[in-house]
Design a protein around this motif. Sequence first.
Motif, PDB file in Angstrom:
ATOM      1  N   GLU A   1      93.339 -21.513  15.612  1.00 33.45           N
ATOM      2  CA  GLU A   1      92.531 -22.376  16.479  1.00 33.45           C
ATOM      3  C   GLU A   1      92.221 -23.709  15.785  1.00 33.45           C
ATOM      4  N   ALA A   2      91.931 -23.649  14.477  1.00 35.47           N
ATOM      5  CA  ALA A   2      91.646 -24.876  13.733  1.00 35.47           C
ATOM      6  C   ALA A   2      92.840 -25.815  13.774  1.00 35.47           C
ATOM      7  N   THR A   3      94.006 -25.302  13.466  1.00 34.45           N
ATOM      8  CA  THR A   3      95.217 -26.131  13.462  1.00 34.45           C
ATOM      9  C   THR A   3      95.504 -26.694  14.842  1.00 34.45           C
TER      10      THR A   3
ATOM     11  N   PHE B   1      95.388 -35.076   8.392  1.00 30.72           N
ATOM     12  CA  PHE B   1      95.144 -34.635   7.029  1.00 30.72           C
ATOM     13  C   PHE B   1      94.588 -33.211   7.009  1.00 30.72           C
ATOM     14  N   GLU B   2      93.696 -32.904   7.952  1.00 28.30           N
ATOM     15  CA  GLU B   2      93.083 -31.575   7.961  1.00 28.30           C
ATOM     16  C   GLU B   2      94.083 -30.480   8.315  1.00 28.30           C
ATOM     17  N   VAL B   3      95.138 -30.821   9.059  1.00 26.95           N
ATOM     18  CA  VAL B   3      96.199 -29.833   9.290  1.00 26.95           C
ATOM     19  C   VAL B   3      96.802 -29.425   7.948  1.00 26.95           C
ATOM     20  N   GLY B   4      97.144 -30.419   7.121  1.00 30.80           N
ATOM     21  CA  GLY B   4      97.676 -30.124   5.794  1.00 30.80           C
ATOM     22  C   GLY B   4      96.674 -29.395   4.929  1.00 30.80           C
ATOM     23  N   GLU B   5      95.410 -29.809   5.017  1.00 29.63           N
ATOM     24  CA  GLU B   5      94.363 -29.173   4.215  1.00 29.63           C
ATOM     25  C   GLU B   5      94.181 -27.707   4.614  1.00 29.63           C
ATOM     26  N   THR B   6      94.328 -27.423   5.893  1.00 29.42           N
ATOM     27  CA  THR B   6      94.210 -26.041   6.366  1.00 29.42           C
ATOM     28  C   THR B   6      95.340 -25.191   5.789  1.00 29.42           C
ATOM     29  N   PHE B   7      96.554 -25.720   5.818  1.00 31.30           N
ATOM     30  CA  PHE B   7      97.675 -25.005   5.198  1.00 31.30           C
ATOM     31  C   PHE B   7      97.419 -24.789   3.706  1.00 31.30           C
ATOM     32  N   TYR B   8      96.890 -25.830   3.048  1.00 35.43           N
ATOM     33  CA  TYR B   8      96.635 -25.750   1.608  1.00 35.43           C
ATOM     34  C   TYR B   8      95.617 -24.653   1.304  1.00 35.43           C
ATOM     35  N   GLN B   9      94.536 -24.618   2.067  1.00 39.70           N
ATOM     36  CA  GLN B   9      93.500 -23.617   1.815  1.00 39.70           C
ATOM     37  C   GLN B   9      93.994 -22.205   2.098  1.00 39.70           C
TER      38      GLN B   9
ATOM     39  N   ALA C   1     101.926 -27.201   3.628  1.00 43.73           N
ATOM     40  CA  ALA C   1     100.965 -28.222   3.212  1.00 43.73           C
ATOM     41  C   ALA C   1     101.699 -29.433   2.651  1.00 43.73           C
ATOM     42  N   ALA C   2     102.662 -29.191   1.771  1.00 43.69           N
ATOM     43  CA  ALA C   2     103.422 -30.286   1.167  1.00 43.69           C
ATOM     44  C   ALA C   2     104.146 -31.095   2.230  1.00 43.69           C
ATOM     45  N   GLN C   3     104.762 -30.421   3.187  1.00 43.27           N
ATOM     46  CA  GLN C   3     105.490 -31.114   4.250  1.00 43.27           C
ATOM     47  C   GLN C   3     104.559 -32.003   5.069  1.00 43.27           C
ATOM     48  N   THR C   4     103.360 -31.481   5.378  1.00 44.81           N
ATOM     49  CA  THR C   4     102.385 -32.257   6.160  1.00 44.81           C
ATOM     50  C   THR C   4     101.920 -33.486   5.390  1.00 44.81           C
ATOM     51  N   PHE C   5     101.579 -33.292   4.124  1.00 46.71           N
ATOM     52  CA  PHE C   5     101.109 -34.427   3.322  1.00 46.71           C
ATOM     53  C   PHE C   5     102.225 -35.441   3.081  1.00 46.71           C
TER      54      PHE C   5
END
Length: 294
Positions: free
Chosen positions: A82-84, A105-113, A120-124
Amino acid sequence: IGLALAGVAKGEREKAFVHFQELIAFYPSYKIHPRYMFPLGLIQWEVRKYEGALDYFLKDEGNPASLYFAGLCYRELKRVPEATAVFRRITEDHPESIWANRARFEVGETFYQQKDFNLAAQTFQNIYRDRPSDQWETLAYYRMACVDMQQNNFKAAEEKLTILADDNKDPMLLSNITYLLSEALAEQKKVTRLIDILESTQKTKRKSVDNMYRLIWGYTAQGDYKKAIDLANDFLSTQLDADLTPRALLVQGYAFNKLGKLPEAFASYQLVVENFPATPSITARTSSPWPWRS
């Protein structure tokens, strides 16, 4: 509502929540008035009442700010899909708003967490490639370096962190950058460069307990045991840290041992045993050249 928001601004979270409860008790119409959904949600967010905050934010779904905080609430509640989805909705429905880059950025941060470091790397990388602004370019590049560290790709992390340190586009990130750069160098046994960087921090605002300890660590690894002991004495006379103090004592003991000063080495180790019996550092092998990293 003004008193509650003032409490939030001053960091008085519990007072803010009391005002919030009084507000909705005496003026129940506030709970359904569209104008107040975001501030009421924000008050609950600040006091970590994520379920309650989410209820208000979702009643204001036409507002990208409310959607953004709804995404953060979902993430805190471990509702990752839901967050993503909410963060992506912001980028699609409100691409020109100031919240769109935050949401990307928060999409990547969500993957990272979630420790999905490849996604995460792909998003960033995508954010960095698009260069929406200096701020988001810098944050994305920093997070790319964090991913490298998590994946033990220390050389790549060193390269990125060096660029970030030299550019210094975000001074608030600099202490974190220095911390990770010293870790990347230590993992590669690049001790001379590590010492150069840490010595420079001692003369600037980046001076910190962590950097002071790492410099003791670096001198010992380089074999400059006298410098390590002298700096450890300065550290131990001015600092008290539940994690770093026993580590500094172990490093000091190791340095004394290498200089053949066995009584002094024993005294350093004994201080750890007597004063920090619960620390993992007490199990470190004193014969190891890297006891403080075990």
